[in-house]
Structures are given as C-alpha cells and as structure tokens.
Design a protein around this motif. Structure first.
Motif, PDB file in Angstrom:
ATOM      1  N   MET A 191       0.831  -1.203   0.000  1.00 40.58           N
ATOM      2  CA  MET A 191       0.000   0.000   0.000  1.00 40.58           C
ATOM      3  C   MET A 191       0.868   1.256   0.000  1.00 40.58           C
ATOM      4  SD  MET A 191      -3.276  -0.622  -0.127  1.00 40.58           S
ATOM      5  CE  MET A 191      -4.014   0.846   0.555  1.00 40.58           C
ATOM      6  N   ARG A 192       1.982   1.204   0.738  1.00 39.61           N
ATOM      7  CA  ARG A 192       2.903   2.342   0.746  1.00 39.61           C
ATOM      8  C   ARG A 192       3.495   2.547  -0.646  1.00 39.61           C
ATOM      9  NH1 ARG A 192       4.237  -0.350   5.705  1.00 39.61           N
ATOM     10  NH2 ARG A 192       3.561   0.890   7.506  1.00 39.61           N
ATOM     11  N   VAL A 193       3.887   1.453  -1.281  1.00 42.41           N
ATOM     12  CA  VAL A 193       4.438   1.543  -2.639  1.00 42.41           C
ATOM     13  C   VAL A 193       3.376   2.079  -3.599  1.00 42.41           C
ATOM     14  CG1 VAL A 193       5.382   0.222  -4.573  1.00 42.41           C
ATOM     15  CG2 VAL A 193       6.121  -0.290  -2.234  1.00 42.41           C
ATOM     16  N   LEU A 194       2.151   1.597  -3.474  1.00 40.02           N
ATOM     17  CA  LEU A 194       1.066   2.062  -4.327  1.00 40.02           C
ATOM     18  C   LEU A 194       0.855   3.564  -4.167  1.00 40.02           C
ATOM     19  CD1 LEU A 194      -1.377   1.729  -6.176  1.00 40.02           C
ATOM     20  CD2 LEU A 194      -2.707   0.994  -4.188  1.00 40.02           C
ATOM     21  N   THR A 195       0.882   4.044  -2.938  1.00 37.78           N
ATOM     22  CA  THR A 195       0.713   5.475  -2.687  1.00 37.78           C
ATOM     23  C   THR A 195       1.793   6.278  -3.398  1.00 37.78           C
ATOM     24  OG1 THR A 195      -0.311   5.065  -0.535  1.00 37.78           O
ATOM     25  CG2 THR A 195       0.612   7.251  -0.897  1.00 37.78           C
ATOM     26  N   MET A 196       3.022   5.795  -3.365  1.00 36.19           N
ATOM     27  CA  MET A 196       4.125   6.511  -4.013  1.00 36.19           C
ATOM     28  C   MET A 196       4.032   6.437  -5.538  1.00 36.19           C
ATOM     29  SD  MET A 196       7.300   5.568  -1.474  1.00 36.19           S
ATOM     30  CE  MET A 196       7.103   5.772   0.300  1.00 36.19           C
ATOM     31  N   ILE A 197       3.546   5.306  -6.061  1.00 36.76           N
ATOM     32  CA  ILE A 197       3.326   5.215  -7.505  1.00 36.76           C
ATOM     33  C   ILE A 197       2.306   6.259  -7.930  1.00 36.76           C
ATOM     34  CG2 ILE A 197       2.345   3.773  -9.340  1.00 36.76           C
ATOM     35  CD1 ILE A 197       3.531   1.334  -7.936  1.00 36.76           C
TER      36      ILE A 197
END
Length: 241
Positions: free
Chosen positions: A180-186
């Motif tokens: 989810m953290r990676v998705l937010t940054m994407i």
C-alpha cells in the motif's frame, strides 16, 4: 527548456480567443521537437497576444516548470516523445498536477487514441496537422472548461466489454501494508529508485512489490494503476500512509 513572453498585438487576429479570469495567460508547451515548439509558440502568440509561454522538451522538464508554481493555465503536450511510452507522460503530469488542464497536440490522429487520451485525463486533443484557427479554438474552449475534440475525427470508440474484475476496493484490500505504501508513491509519480530510497529497501524489493501490486489489482502497467486508483478514497481503504 525556456520561458518567453509572446508580445505582438499588431499581428493578432480580429477575433482572438477570449481569456477567462484576470491576469496573464500562462501556457506550457511540451514537445521534444524544437522547430514544432517554435511554430506552436508563434501560432499562440498571434492568437493570444501577451501570453507567457514556457517550453519543455520532456516530461521531467515539464514537471520542473509546474513545480515552480508559476500559475500555468494550460499544458499543451505531445504524446510521442523520446523516453515516453504510451500515455505515461500524460498520466505523470495529470497525477502530479491535477488542477492544470492538458491539451494533447499530437501527430497521432486515430479517434481511438484521442478518446483514450481523454480517458487518461486529457482535456482535449488537437492533431498537429490542424490549422491555426482550430488550435486557437481548442485552447480557448479548454481554458473555458470545455472538452475539445476535432469534429471530423471525434467518432465515439467501440463500446468496452463489461469488466469481470472484482470491485477496486476489494482488489486494493489484497495488498499488504508495505505494498500500500508503494502504491501510494506510484500514485505520486515516484520512480522505483525514489521509492526504494524512501522505504530504505533495495530496487529489486520495490520491483517485486510493483509486480505483486500489478497482479493483485489485475492491471498490466503503472499507468493503469494510477488510472484505476485515481478516485479511490485511501482513508477508507487503509492506504493513507
């Protein structure tokens, strides 16, 4: 990348396109062909005397200009530039600067591509082969909040097949907290190296997370990730990291 003031009222057409609101009109031209940028700037200078024009030869340069908060009213963007695949450039700018409308000015003239560009967030589409009057009208209409498509090329696309995917919120719920953290940054337009730096992990770990996100969301590209999650309320899904 440079900025220039377009000043030659004497050469303006009798019915120059109107400007809504007050202050100087500021436009950003994004194209990797200097000669086309020059021709486009000249056409805009005639239609909008006194407009302030900024130029970039790629997405990175465009984002740097928009980051300066110069009050850009409209971005005119080419789709086919070196280092840009498909609609990635459009999605990057649209995601990072959602309040700045984007008018596509491209040599691609297929109705399907035009409608796909709008679906990816463009406020209009102008083929590079159009005359100055059509370009002026397109800029004017988009500045006034309308969607512009060339009348002779705006046939509606074929109906999409009904999706068999589960609801988006259900697919997002499959992600782990780190994904989810990676998705937010994407969604913020960050590259893998930037994500790795912020999370203090290796590039290979980020790539693995991205692959899992693609699989769990049932999409095939980072662009689709951004599009599908554009209107998702992350506070309701536990993604507000």
């Amino acid at each position: 990348m440079m900025a220039s003031a377009a000043t030659d009222p004497a050469n303006a057409p009798a019915e120059a396109a109107p400007r809504t609101g007050e202050g100087t009109l500021r436009l950003l031209l994004v194209d990797d062909h200097p000669l086309f940028r020059e021709a486009l700037a000249s056409a805009i200078a005639l239609a909008f005397p006194g407009a302030e024009l900024h130029e970039a030869d790629g997405i990175r340069g465009a984002c740097e200009i928009l980051d300066r908060n110069l009050g850009i009213d409209l971005t005119l963007l080419d789709l086919t530039m070196q280092g840009v695949a498909g609609f990635d450039g459009l999605v990057t700018i649209r995601t990072r600067f959602p309040r700045v409308p984007i008018l596509i000015v491209s040599g691609l003239e297929e109705p399907r591509i035009m409608h796909e560009a709008v679906r990816h967030g463009a406020a209009g589409f102008v083929p590079k082969a159009v005359d100055k009057a059509t370009l002026t009208r397109a800029i004017s209409e988009v500045l006034n909040g309308a969607l512009f498509m060339p009348p002779d090329r705006a046939a509606p696309p074929a109906p999409a097949r009904p999706s068999k995917k589960p609801p988006l919120a259900e697919r997002v719920a499959r992600l782990t907290p780190q994904q989810m953290r990676v998705l937010t940054m994407i969604r913020q337009g960050k590259l893998n190296k930037q994500i790795a730096h912020e999370l203090q992990v290796g590039d290979s770990t980020v790539k693995a997370h991205v692959s899992e996100i693609l699989r769990k969301l049932e999409v095939i590209s980072r662009t689709q990730i951004v599009i599908e999650t554009a209107y998702l309320d992350f506070d309701q899904t536990g993604g507000g990291f």
